[in-house]
Design a protein around this motif. Sequence first.
Motif, PDB file in Angstrom:
ATOM      1  N   SER A 152       0.748  -1.313   0.009  1.00 34.56           N
ATOM      2  CA  SER A 152       0.165  -0.258  -0.153  1.00 34.56           C
ATOM      3  C   SER A 152       0.758   1.287  -0.099  1.00 34.56           C
ATOM      4  N   GLU A 153       2.111   1.246   0.605  1.00 37.53           N
ATOM      5  CA  GLU A 153       2.770   2.311   0.658  1.00 37.53           C
ATOM      6  C   GLU A 153       3.405   2.699  -0.598  1.00 37.53           C
ATOM      7  N   ALA A 154       3.822   1.875  -1.315  1.00 41.72           N
ATOM      8  CA  ALA A 154       4.506   1.758  -2.554  1.00 41.72           C
ATOM      9  C   ALA A 154       3.368   2.345  -3.521  1.00 41.72           C
ATOM     10  N   ALA A 155       2.152   1.639  -3.363  1.00 40.66           N
ATOM     11  CA  ALA A 155       1.045   2.042  -4.366  1.00 40.66           C
ATOM     12  C   ALA A 155       0.773   3.581  -4.333  1.00 40.66           C
ATOM     13  N   MET A 156       0.579   4.154  -2.948  1.00 38.95           N
ATOM     14  CA  MET A 156       0.370   5.254  -2.673  1.00 38.95           C
ATOM     15  C   MET A 156       1.483   6.541  -3.454  1.00 38.95           C
ATOM     16  N   VAL A 157       2.826   5.985  -3.328  1.00 35.82           N
ATOM     17  CA  VAL A 157       3.913   6.539  -3.924  1.00 35.82           C
ATOM     18  C   VAL A 157       3.626   6.656  -5.420  1.00 35.82           C
ATOM     19  N   GLY A 158       3.452   5.503  -6.171  1.00 33.30           N
ATOM     20  CA  GLY A 158       3.111   5.459  -7.544  1.00 33.30           C
ATOM     21  C   GLY A 158       2.025   6.275  -7.926  1.00 33.30           C
ATOM     22  N   ALA A 159       0.827   6.366  -7.205  1.00 31.56           N
ATOM     23  CA  ALA A 159      -0.443   6.881  -7.575  1.00 31.56           C
ATOM     24  C   ALA A 159      -0.204   8.342  -7.514  1.00 31.56           C
ATOM     25  N   LEU A 160       0.403   9.026  -6.402  1.00 25.49           N
ATOM     26  CA  LEU A 160       0.867  10.234  -6.483  1.00 25.49           C
ATOM     27  C   LEU A 160       1.860  10.818  -7.526  1.00 25.49           C
ATOM     28  N   ALA A 161       2.952   9.903  -7.726  1.00 29.92           N
ATOM     29  CA  ALA A 161       3.740  10.254  -8.808  1.00 29.92           C
ATOM     30  C   ALA A 161       3.090  10.656 -10.271  1.00 29.92           C
ATOM     31  N   ASP A 162       2.232   9.461 -10.620  1.00 29.52           N
ATOM     32  CA  ASP A 162       1.528   9.639 -11.894  1.00 29.52           C
ATOM     33  C   ASP A 162       0.381  10.545 -11.751  1.00 29.52           C
ATOM     34  N   TRP A 163      -0.103  10.852 -10.485  1.00 28.54           N
ATOM     35  CA  TRP A 163      -1.328  11.668 -10.575  1.00 28.54           C
ATOM     36  C   TRP A 163      -0.679  13.220 -11.028  1.00 28.54           C
ATOM     37  N   PHE A 164       0.520  13.330 -10.375  1.00 31.08           N
ATOM     38  CA  PHE A 164       1.424  14.674 -10.692  1.00 31.08           C
ATOM     39  C   PHE A 164       1.716  14.647 -12.360  1.00 31.08           C
ATOM     40  N   ALA A 165       2.281  13.535 -12.782  1.00 28.81           N
ATOM     41  CA  ALA A 165       2.685  13.535 -14.217  1.00 28.81           C
ATOM     42  C   ALA A 165       1.414  13.951 -15.075  1.00 28.81           C
ATOM     43  N   VAL A 166       0.444  13.277 -14.747  1.00 33.52           N
ATOM     44  CA  VAL A 166      -0.862  13.401 -15.612  1.00 33.52           C
ATOM     45  C   VAL A 166      -1.147  14.949 -15.381  1.00 33.52           C
ATOM     46  N   THR A 167      -1.454  15.295 -14.229  1.00 39.25           N
ATOM     47  CA  THR A 167      -2.201  16.773 -13.771  1.00 39.25           C
ATOM     48  C   THR A 167      -1.215  17.867 -14.506  1.00 39.25           C
ATOM     49  N   ALA A 168       0.201  17.703 -14.449  1.00 36.39           N
ATOM     50  CA  ALA A 168       1.084  18.635 -15.013  1.00 36.39           C
ATOM     51  C   ALA A 168       0.827  18.849 -16.414  1.00 36.39           C
ATOM     52  N   LEU A 169       0.370  17.939 -17.333  1.00 40.93           N
ATOM     53  CA  LEU A 169       0.230  18.211 -18.491  1.00 40.93           C
ATOM     54  C   LEU A 169      -0.777  19.302 -18.711  1.00 40.93           C
ATOM     55  N   PHE A 170      -1.853  19.282 -18.187  1.00 39.69           N
ATOM     56  CA  PHE A 170      -3.003  20.102 -18.499  1.00 39.69           C
ATOM     57  C   PHE A 170      -3.354  21.274 -17.459  1.00 39.69           C
ATOM     58  N   ASN A 171      -2.952  21.103 -16.197  1.00 40.88           N
ATOM     59  CA  ASN A 171      -3.014  22.189 -15.131  1.00 40.88           C
ATOM     60  C   ASN A 171      -1.737  22.222 -14.099  1.00 40.88           C
ATOM     61  N   TYR A 172      -1.853  23.034 -13.165  1.00 39.93           N
ATOM     62  CA  TYR A 172      -0.900  23.348 -12.296  1.00 39.93           C
ATOM     63  C   TYR A 172      -1.289  22.526 -11.188  1.00 39.93           C
ATOM     64  N   PRO A 173      -0.526  21.508 -10.727  1.00 31.53           N
ATOM     65  CA  PRO A 173      -1.025  20.526  -9.614  1.00 31.53           C
ATOM     66  C   PRO A 173      -1.283  21.396  -8.184  1.00 31.53           C
ATOM     67  N   LEU A 174      -2.580  21.296  -7.904  1.00 28.15           N
ATOM     68  CA  LEU A 174      -2.957  21.722  -6.567  1.00 28.15           C
ATOM     69  C   LEU A 174      -3.079  23.360  -6.695  1.00 28.15           C
ATOM     70  N   GLY A 175      -3.091  23.870  -8.033  1.00 24.53           N
ATOM     71  CA  GLY A 175      -2.949  25.289  -8.240  1.00 24.53           C
ATOM     72  C   GLY A 175      -1.509  25.975  -7.935  1.00 24.53           C
ATOM     73  N   ILE A 176      -0.490  25.354  -7.631  1.00 24.88           N
ATOM     74  CA  ILE A 176       0.787  25.548  -7.295  1.00 24.88           C
ATOM     75  C   ILE A 176       1.671  25.944  -8.722  1.00 24.88           C
ATOM     76  N   LYS A 177       2.035  26.889  -9.020  1.00 24.92           N
ATOM     77  CA  LYS A 177       2.812  27.048 -10.328  1.00 24.92           C
ATOM     78  C   LYS A 177       4.350  26.524 -10.200  1.00 24.92           C
TER      79      LYS A 177
END
Length: 413
Positions: free
Chosen positions: A50-75
């Motif tokens: 579960s720990e590694a899965a969280m890290v993988g999910a967060l990393a890919d969320w950041f990568a996908v979000t960074a394509l179209f938006n600022y992650p959490l609105g942070i530039k």
Amino acid sequence: MNDDLKKQQLRNHKMLATGLFILMAITFVAMTVLQKQNHSHWIGYIRAFSEAAMVGALADWFAVTALFNYPLGIKIPHTNLIENSKEKIGDNLGNFVVDNFLSPQNIRPYIAKLKVSVYAGDWLSKGRNQNLLINELSSILTNIIQKLDDETVVKFITNKAEEMADSIKLNSIIGNGIEYLLTKNDHQRLITGLSSQIKNYILENQQIVSERVEKESFFFIPKSVDSKISEKITKGLSDYFREVEENLKHPLRTEITNKIFEFSKELKEEAKWESEFDNIKSEFLQGEKLNQYSNDIWQSLKSSLMQELSEPDSRLKYYIKKNLDEFVFNLQNDEQFQNRIDSWVRLTAYKYILKNTKGFGELISTTVGNWEGKELSRKLELEVGKDLQFIRINGTIVGGLVGLIIYTVANFI
């Protein structure tokens, strides 16, 4: 698929990926608390997964979000890539299309397969399509004629007429025309016709000849002698011109032909005739008159064209249809003609595409570059965002499996 359905699918896949991350986070917290109370080995494996899965999910969320938006609105630098790099994306996309789709080696096989003549022949062979084409052409021509400025057209005709009049030597044209008729021997019909007319005139006006002979005769000559002389003159003249009429090799014909040849040569070579015809041109083609002639020509031509184009069974439309039928027949039956048409189309298309490849690339680049950044991001996210959410899901699962493998190997070392 409309935008509303795409938005719904994107929302569902985001919820699935986010839900999986939340599940892994809850599992990690639960296993961490449980491990403090229970030292069973299986708890560590689940916690590591579960720990590694969280890290993988967060990393890919950041990568996908960074394509179209600022992650959490942070530039964060190098995020919101689509909006911030749309000009570069447009340039790269344009270059990609030109290099990979519009290169000579790529377009040549498709151009070589073009058989426009077959499709054009089949389409034009149908009566309704011919009528559609003729009506559309008539509508376009009518619209063009109506929008033409009469004054501009008249001025154009006048200028062209003046240019032609200045360059044309009427004496040479007429002289060459006469020589052409003589060469074709067409003047013989004129000589035949004139000989017949003269012969008939003499026979029909014998009384005039008699009166003339009697008037010119001496007083002591009997009228019977005068009458006999007039009959001889009439008969001699009529017989002579009958001979000219019937004998195509009569010496008079040769003499007339030679005289006409001499006259045609004189027309072309002597300066007096050039001067005479220049005076005629000047008299008839004066500015005021020429402008009036041009206006009359244009108004007559315009009226005739408008009438022909508006009538369903006009001679112009009949002429167009007749030529269309001939064109269709050749397209369907003349293989050599088909090959000429297809070769011309292929060569023209090939040259046009290669000539304008840079323009196609610039069109794509400019179009993408002119899109509003947020709108471009939204469009692209709607198109590919659903599939990108699977990256988050896969990242969660793959990350968990990698963490589990690492934890397992660490325990056995």
